[in-house]
Design a protein around this motif. Structure first.
Motif, PDB file in Angstrom:
ATOM      1  N   THR A  67       0.826  -1.198   0.000  1.00 25.78           N
ATOM      2  CA  THR A  67       0.000   0.000   0.000  1.00 25.78           C
ATOM      3  C   THR A  67       0.867   1.256   0.000  1.00 25.78           C
ATOM      4  O   THR A  67       0.569   2.227  -0.701  1.00 25.78           O
ATOM      5  N   ILE A  68       1.949   1.255   0.768  1.00 28.14           N
ATOM      6  CA  ILE A  68       2.877   2.389   0.746  1.00 28.14           C
ATOM      7  C   ILE A  68       3.493   2.530  -0.638  1.00 28.14           C
ATOM      8  O   ILE A  68       3.603   3.633  -1.179  1.00 28.14           O
ATOM      9  N   TRP A  69       3.884   1.416  -1.225  1.00 29.19           N
ATOM     10  CA  TRP A  69       4.472   1.436  -2.566  1.00 29.19           C
ATOM     11  C   TRP A  69       3.468   1.983  -3.586  1.00 29.19           C
ATOM     12  O   TRP A  69       3.809   2.792  -4.444  1.00 29.19           O
ATOM     13  N   LEU A  70       2.212   1.560  -3.477  1.00 25.73           N
ATOM     14  CA  LEU A  70       1.162   2.058  -4.361  1.00 25.73           C
ATOM     15  C   LEU A  70       0.982   3.564  -4.189  1.00 25.73           C
ATOM     16  O   LEU A  70       0.820   4.297  -5.164  1.00 25.73           O
ATOM     17  N   GLY A  71       1.024   4.031  -2.941  1.00 26.48           N
ATOM     18  CA  GLY A  71       0.920   5.465  -2.693  1.00 26.48           C
ATOM     19  C   GLY A  71       2.052   6.243  -3.327  1.00 26.48           C
ATOM     20  O   GLY A  71       1.846   7.333  -3.877  1.00 26.48           O
ATOM     21  N   GLU A  72       3.255   5.698  -3.269  1.00 21.58           N
ATOM     22  CA  GLU A  72       4.400   6.371  -3.903  1.00 21.58           C
ATOM     23  C   GLU A  72       4.228   6.427  -5.418  1.00 21.58           C
ATOM     24  O   GLU A  72       4.509   7.450  -6.047  1.00 21.58           O
ATOM     25  N   ILE A  73       3.770   5.341  -6.012  1.00 29.51           N
ATOM     26  CA  ILE A  73       3.560   5.318  -7.465  1.00 29.51           C
ATOM     27  C   ILE A  73       2.474   6.299  -7.862  1.00 29.51           C
ATOM     28  O   ILE A  73       2.618   7.058  -8.826  1.00 29.51           O
ATOM     29  N   LYS A  74       1.363   6.327  -7.114  1.00 29.24           N
ATOM     30  CA  LYS A  74       0.272   7.262  -7.407  1.00 29.24           C
ATOM     31  C   LYS A  74       0.753   8.704  -7.276  1.00 29.24           C
ATOM     32  O   LYS A  74       0.349   9.568  -8.042  1.00 29.24           O
ATOM     33  N   GLY A  75       1.608   8.964  -6.281  1.00 24.22           N
ATOM     34  CA  GLY A  75       2.153  10.309  -6.103  1.00 24.22           C
ATOM     35  C   GLY A  75       3.015  10.739  -7.281  1.00 24.22           C
ATOM     36  O   GLY A  75       2.936  11.878  -7.742  1.00 24.22           O
ATOM     37  N   LYS A  76       3.837   9.828  -7.782  1.00 26.81           N
ATOM     38  CA  LYS A  76       4.671  10.152  -8.943  1.00 26.81           C
ATOM     39  C   LYS A  76       3.821  10.369 -10.183  1.00 26.81           C
ATOM     40  O   LYS A  76       4.092  11.260 -10.980  1.00 26.81           O
ATOM     41  N   GLN A  77       2.769   9.574 -10.360  1.00 29.74           N
ATOM     42  CA  GLN A  77       1.884   9.745 -11.517  1.00 29.74           C
ATOM     43  C   GLN A  77       1.155  11.095 -11.432  1.00 29.74           C
ATOM     44  O   GLN A  77       0.981  11.766 -12.436  1.00 29.74           O
ATOM     45  N   THR A  78       0.744  11.473 -10.230  1.00 29.80           N
ATOM     46  CA  THR A  78       0.063  12.755 -10.047  1.00 29.80           C
ATOM     47  C   THR A  78       0.988  13.917 -10.372  1.00 29.80           C
ATOM     48  O   THR A  78       0.594  14.885 -10.994  1.00 29.80           O
ATOM     49  N   GLN A  79       2.263  13.809  -9.964  1.00 31.32           N
ATOM     50  CA  GLN A  79       3.219  14.874 -10.252  1.00 31.32           C
ATOM     51  C   GLN A  79       3.479  14.983 -11.742  1.00 31.32           C
ATOM     52  O   GLN A  79       3.624  16.069 -12.272  1.00 31.32           O
ATOM     53  N   ILE A  80       3.515  13.850 -12.436  1.00 29.36           N
ATOM     54  CA  ILE A  80       3.734  13.872 -13.889  1.00 29.36           C
ATOM     55  C   ILE A  80       2.555  14.537 -14.593  1.00 29.36           C
ATOM     56  O   ILE A  80       2.724  15.330 -15.501  1.00 29.36           O
ATOM     57  N   VAL A  81       1.350  14.218 -14.161  1.00 31.21           N
ATOM     58  CA  VAL A  81       0.153  14.776 -14.797  1.00 31.21           C
ATOM     59  C   VAL A  81       0.065  16.287 -14.553  1.00 31.21           C
ATOM     60  O   VAL A  81      -0.315  17.036 -15.436  1.00 31.21           O
TER      61      VAL A  81
END
Length: 83
Positions: A67-81
């Motif tokens: 879940t922490i790993w998923l949160g990190e990935i979602k955060g990076k995707q949000t920053q890219i968008v």
């Protein structure tokens, strides 16, 4: 807007309590639940290597880490968008 102080920097509440932050908070809670339950069970029943204990605690901690790993990935995707 309410500000919080983290590492002597002002951070807005929206920056912490977005979906990325919630994923990370839930992951930390799962890891703590697994660790506390393992310690409690081991101390209370002296069963540190009990198969039932490990079969419960291992997935809880694994889901916390994922879940922490998923949160990190979602955060990076949000920053890219946002860029």
């Amino acid at each position: 807007m309410q500000l919080l102080y983290i590492k002597n920097e002002m951070v807005s509440r929206e920056k912490i309590f977005n979906m990325t932050g919630i994923y990370i908070i839930v992951g930390i809670i799962l890891i703590l639940i697994g660790g506390v339950f393992y310690l409690f069970w081991g101390i209370r029943y002296d069963g540190w290597g009990d198969v039932g204990l490990i079969s419960f605690v291992s997935p809880v901690i694994a889901f916390g880490l994922l879940t922490i790993w998923l949160g990190e990935i979602k955060g990076k995707q949000t920053q890219i968008v946002k860029k």
